[in-house]
Each structure stands twice: as structure tokens, then as C-alpha cells.
Design a protein around this motif. Structure first.
Motif, mmCIF file in Angstrom:
data_model
loop_
_atom_site.group_PDB
_atom_site.id
_atom_site.type_symbol
_atom_site.label_atom_id
_atom_site.label_comp_id
_atom_site.label_asym_id
_atom_site.label_seq_id
_atom_site.Cartn_x
_atom_site.Cartn_y
_atom_site.Cartn_z
ATOM 1 N N UNK A 189 0.833 -1.196 0.000
ATOM 2 C CA UNK A 189 0.000 0.000 0.000
ATOM 3 C C UNK A 189 0.871 1.250 0.000
ATOM 4 N N UNK A 190 1.973 1.209 0.754
ATOM 5 C CA UNK A 190 2.889 2.355 0.791
ATOM 6 C C UNK A 190 3.503 2.602 -0.583
ATOM 7 N N UNK A 191 3.821 1.529 -1.306
ATOM 8 C CA UNK A 191 4.366 1.676 -2.652
ATOM 9 C C UNK A 191 3.334 2.304 -3.595
ATOM 10 N N UNK A 192 2.066 1.891 -3.457
ATOM 11 C CA UNK A 192 1.013 2.502 -4.277
ATOM 12 C C UNK A 192 0.877 3.984 -3.964
ATOM 13 N N UNK A 193 0.973 4.348 -2.679
ATOM 14 C CA UNK A 193 0.917 5.757 -2.308
ATOM 15 C C UNK A 193 2.031 6.545 -2.990
ATOM 16 N N UNK A 194 3.191 5.907 -3.151
ATOM 17 C CA UNK A 194 4.335 6.588 -3.753
ATOM 18 C C UNK A 194 4.227 6.674 -5.265
ATOM 19 N N UNK A 195 3.747 5.596 -5.906
ATOM 20 C CA UNK A 195 3.834 5.511 -7.358
ATOM 21 C C UNK A 195 2.683 6.219 -8.082
ATOM 22 N N UNK A 196 1.497 6.241 -7.491
ATOM 23 C CA UNK A 196 0.338 6.765 -8.209
ATOM 24 C C UNK A 196 0.455 8.251 -8.574
ATOM 25 N N UNK A 197 0.826 9.148 -7.645
ATOM 26 C CA UNK A 197 0.952 10.559 -8.048
ATOM 27 C C UNK A 197 1.991 10.770 -9.140
ATOM 28 N N UNK A 198 3.093 10.064 -9.033
ATOM 29 C CA UNK A 198 4.166 10.189 -10.023
ATOM 30 C C UNK A 198 3.719 9.700 -11.401
ATOM 31 N N UNK A 199 3.067 8.530 -11.455
ATOM 32 C CA UNK A 199 2.632 7.969 -12.731
ATOM 33 C C UNK A 199 1.516 8.806 -13.348
ATOM 34 N N UNK A 200 0.551 9.224 -12.547
ATOM 35 C CA UNK A 200 -0.556 10.005 -13.081
ATOM 36 C C UNK A 200 -0.078 11.326 -13.675
ATOM 37 N N UNK A 201 0.908 11.957 -13.038
ATOM 38 C CA UNK A 201 1.442 13.196 -13.581
ATOM 39 C C UNK A 201 2.066 13.007 -14.945
ATOM 40 N N UNK A 202 2.830 11.920 -15.109
ATOM 41 C CA UNK A 202 3.468 11.664 -16.397
ATOM 42 C C UNK A 202 2.453 11.250 -17.464
ATOM 43 N N UNK A 203 1.440 10.484 -17.074
ATOM 44 C CA UNK A 203 0.410 10.096 -18.037
ATOM 45 C C UNK A 203 -0.375 11.331 -18.500
ATOM 46 N N UNK A 204 -0.666 12.247 -17.564
ATOM 47 C CA UNK A 204 -1.348 13.486 -17.946
ATOM 48 C C UNK A 204 -0.493 14.287 -18.924
ATOM 49 N N UNK A 205 0.829 14.330 -18.698
ATOM 50 C CA UNK A 205 1.724 15.010 -19.631
ATOM 51 C C UNK A 205 1.725 14.319 -20.989
ATOM 52 N N UNK A 206 1.644 12.986 -20.985
ATOM 53 C CA UNK A 206 1.584 12.241 -22.247
ATOM 54 C C UNK A 206 0.298 12.561 -23.008
ATOM 55 N N UNK A 207 -0.823 12.716 -22.308
ATOM 56 C CA UNK A 207 -2.073 13.117 -22.944
ATOM 57 C C UNK A 207 -1.909 14.471 -23.624
ATOM 58 N N UNK A 208 -1.284 15.429 -22.919
ATOM 59 C CA UNK A 208 -1.085 16.760 -23.487
ATOM 60 C C UNK A 208 -0.171 16.703 -24.702
ATOM 61 N N UNK A 209 0.898 15.902 -24.626
ATOM 62 C CA UNK A 209 1.815 15.773 -25.753
ATOM 63 C C UNK A 209 1.118 15.173 -26.965
ATOM 64 N N UNK A 210 0.278 14.157 -26.737
ATOM 65 C CA UNK A 210 -0.452 13.541 -27.847
ATOM 66 C C UNK A 210 -1.425 14.524 -28.479
ATOM 67 N N UNK A 211 -2.093 15.328 -27.636
ATOM 68 C CA UNK A 211 -3.073 16.286 -28.162
ATOM 69 C C UNK A 211 -2.423 17.328 -29.061
ATOM 70 N N UNK A 212 -1.251 17.816 -28.657
ATOM 71 C CA UNK A 212 -0.612 18.853 -29.467
ATOM 72 C C UNK A 212 0.250 18.271 -30.584
ATOM 73 N N UNK A 213 0.331 16.940 -30.676
ATOM 74 C CA UNK A 213 1.074 16.345 -31.791
ATOM 75 C C UNK A 213 0.431 16.673 -33.128
ATOM 76 N N UNK A 214 -0.831 17.110 -33.099
ATOM 77 C CA UNK A 214 -1.514 17.487 -34.338
ATOM 78 C C UNK A 214 -0.948 18.756 -34.940
ATOM 79 N N UNK A 215 -0.126 19.482 -34.180
ATOM 80 C CA UNK A 215 0.531 20.678 -34.740
ATOM 81 C C UNK A 215 1.426 20.277 -35.895
ATOM 82 N N UNK A 216 2.005 19.088 -35.811
ATOM 83 C CA UNK A 216 2.839 18.598 -36.903
ATOM 84 C C UNK A 216 4.144 18.029 -36.424
#
Length: 313
Positions: free
Chosen positions: A146-173
Motif C-alpha cells: 500500500x505504501x508503494x502505491x501511495x508513492x507511485x500513483x501521483x508520479x505515474x498520473x502526472x506523467x500520463x497526464x503530460x503524455x495526454x497533453x503531448x499527444x493532443x498537441x502532436x496534431x501541430x505537426x
């Protein structure tokens, strides 16, 4: 497909740097900071006080990441079918690279980043016998406590959110290819997408830095010795600044090429009116944008908030 790599490129570099810095003797050094130096009483309460602050910020961060993902997904769904399909592929590949990188970090040959982050904090707290239902039996055992999940979830979610933003603006070219010119409306629509994605990503990466800051401060709730507390506090400040730098580089890697490419499209298309966010902005606006890019690094290099929270606990 360069946009699949942009959101995780600074993370890859950071993992390489941490692996180069790590040495086998570090684990024993971290463990020695806690041996016979724990608070003799009320340890569980002190740890819970620190943990509840960390979890509160972590939950806020997770909710912010989910909102950003939903916003970017909505932008993607509004695109033409061909572009939308390509964008989802870009996102899937980015998340796949992120997953493979984290799997690699659990392997013995490349576990320096994991040992200098989660395991270093766990090795100090785990022998204190506080919150045994949360902490793992051993910091290197297989599976996720459970302690490992507490550590990993904020870190992973932040990077996945950044990946969503990168994919969205990939349409720029593709920044490596010559682009065709667009109409003024298309330029403004892409400009609005980049600006929205930028602001959202800044927010989630700043909250990522804040959650990491609090995680690295958790051992202070169980260690009493002043020398050990000073060493732990210094390590926490250094690692928080490190991740603040990584997240600032993530912002630059994602939005720098998109911004330059959109400027190129505006000028090559002979637009009569340059969008304000690309060329005609005031000095104040440019300074605020620079500060936004540097926000994770500035937060990571500031110890005042950490000291305030730690002293309150």
C-alpha cells in the motif's frame, strides 16, 4: 512519431543520471539514518500526521490529472477521424514507453533510480514498525505494498497526464518536416489547444513536485536524532529539486517544439495577424510564461514550504 518520446525523454535522462549516481553502499547508509534514532513513543501518530498531508495533496493531484486527461481526450475526440486515430496511437506508444521504462527500473541491473527514490525512503521508515498495515515487510520484496502505491500513483498520473497533453498537441505537426500552411482559423485553433494544454500540464507537474516534496519528508516523522533529520532534510530538498528540474525539462520538451513549429506555420503562411501568444505578447506576458515553465524547478528549489509543514507536524 517524435511526439511519443517527448513527454518521457527527460524522465529517461533522469533515470540514467540516477542509475549512474547510485552505489550499492547507499542502501546501508540510508538504513543507518534510522537505526536507534526513532521517536520512542507516539511514532504511529507522527507518521500518520505526515502521511495524511501527503495523501491529501496526492489525491488533489490525482483529481487534477484526471481532469487534464479528460480535457485532452475531449480535444482529441473533436479532431478529424484520421488525425484522431493517429493521436491515440501517439498516446498509446508514449504510455507504453513509460510502462517499459518503469518495468526496467525494477530490474537489478538498472534499479539505481528506484533505490534512490522509493526504496531510500522506505528503508528509513520500515524498521520503525509504524503503520505495519501500510508499510511493506521489506523494501525490495516483489509486488507493490500500500505504501508503494501511495508513492507511485501521483508520479505515474502526472506523467500520463503530460503524455495526454503531448499527444493532443502532436496534431501541430512533425518538427522534423516541412509543414503545409494553414488558414487563420486553423492557426488560432492550434494556438488555443497549445495554450490550454500548456497551462494544464504546468498545473499537474507543479502538484507532482509538491507531492514528491512531501513524500521525501516522510522519514522526518519517525526519526528523532537531529543529525539524521538534517541529513534526511537535505536529501529530500536535493531530490525534490532534481524532480523539479526533470518536470521543467518535460514542459520544454513537449511545448518548445510545438511553439516553434506553430510560429513557423504562421510566418510561412504569410498570416497578416500574428496571434498574440506567439509574437505580439507583452514583456509581462512573456515573463509570466517563463515563470510558468520554471514553476516545477522553482518549487523544487524552495525549502520554506517543506520546513513549515515539517515544523507543524
Amino acid at each position: 512519431m517524435i511526439w511519443t518520446v517527448l513527454p518521457v525523454a527527460p524522465l529517461i535522462l533522469s533515470f540514467v543520471a540516477l542509475d549512474m549516481l547510485y552505489a550499492d553502499g547507499f542502501r546501508e547508509l540510508f538504513q543507518s539514518l534510522g537505526i536507534e534514532r526513532y521517536f520512542p513513543s507516539h511514532g504511529d501518530v507522527r507518521f500518520f500526521n505526515s502521511l495524511i498531508v501527503y495523501v491529501s495533496i496526492g489525491l488533489f493531484h490525482l483529481m487534477a490529472c484526471l481532469v487534464v486527461m479528460a480535457m485532452m481526450a475531449r480535444f482529441i475526440q473533436r479532431m478529424d477521424e484520421t488525425i484522431r486515430r493517429r493521436t491515440w496511437v501517439v498516446l498509446a506508444v508514449s504510455i507504453l514507453i513509460l510502462g517499459l521504462l518503469n518495468i526496467m527500473a525494477r530490474q537489478a541491473a538498472f534499479d539505481g533510480p528506484l533505490n534512490l527514490t522509493y526504496r531510500s525512503i522506505c528503508s528509513i521508515i520500515q524498521p520503525s514498525n509504524v503503520a505495519e498495515h501500510i508499510l511493506p515487510g521489506g523494501c525490495t520484496e516483489p509486488g507493490l505494498s500500500m505504501f508503494a502505491w501511495f508513492a507511485v500513483l501521483p508520479y505515474v498520473f502526472g506523467l500520463v497526464a503530460a503524455a495526454f497533453a503531448s499527444a493532443a498537441i502532436s496534431t501541430v505537426g512533425d518538427p522534423l518536416k516541412e509543414e503545409v500552411t494553414d488558414s487563420s482559423d486553423e492557426i488560432h485553433n492550434r494556438m488555443h489547444l497549445i495554450e490550454t494544454a500548456f497551462q494544464a500540464t504546468v498545473f499537474v507537474l507543479v502538484t507532482s513536485t509538491l507531492s514528491l516534496m512531501l513524500f521525501y519528508q516522510l522519514p522526518l516523522s519517525v526519526v528523532e536524532d537531529d543529525t539524521s533529520r538534517t541529513l534526511i532534510s537535505g536529501f529530500a530538498q536535493g531530490m525534490t529539486m532534481f524532480w523539479g528540474m526533470v518536470f521543467t525539462l518535460t514542459l520544454i520538451a513537449i511545448f518548445g517544439p510545438a511553439h516553434l513549429l506553430l510560429r513557423h506555420r504562421v510566418h510561412s503562411g504569410g498570416q497578416a495577424e500574428v496571434p498574440q501568444t506567439l509574437g505580439g505578447e507583452s514583456l509581462r506576458k512573456r515573463l509570466s510564461r517563463i515563470l510558468a515553465v520554471l514553476a516545477p524547478l522553482l518549487l523544487g528549489s524552495s525549502a520554506s514550504l517543506v520546513d513549515l509543514i515539517s515544523s507543524a507536524l
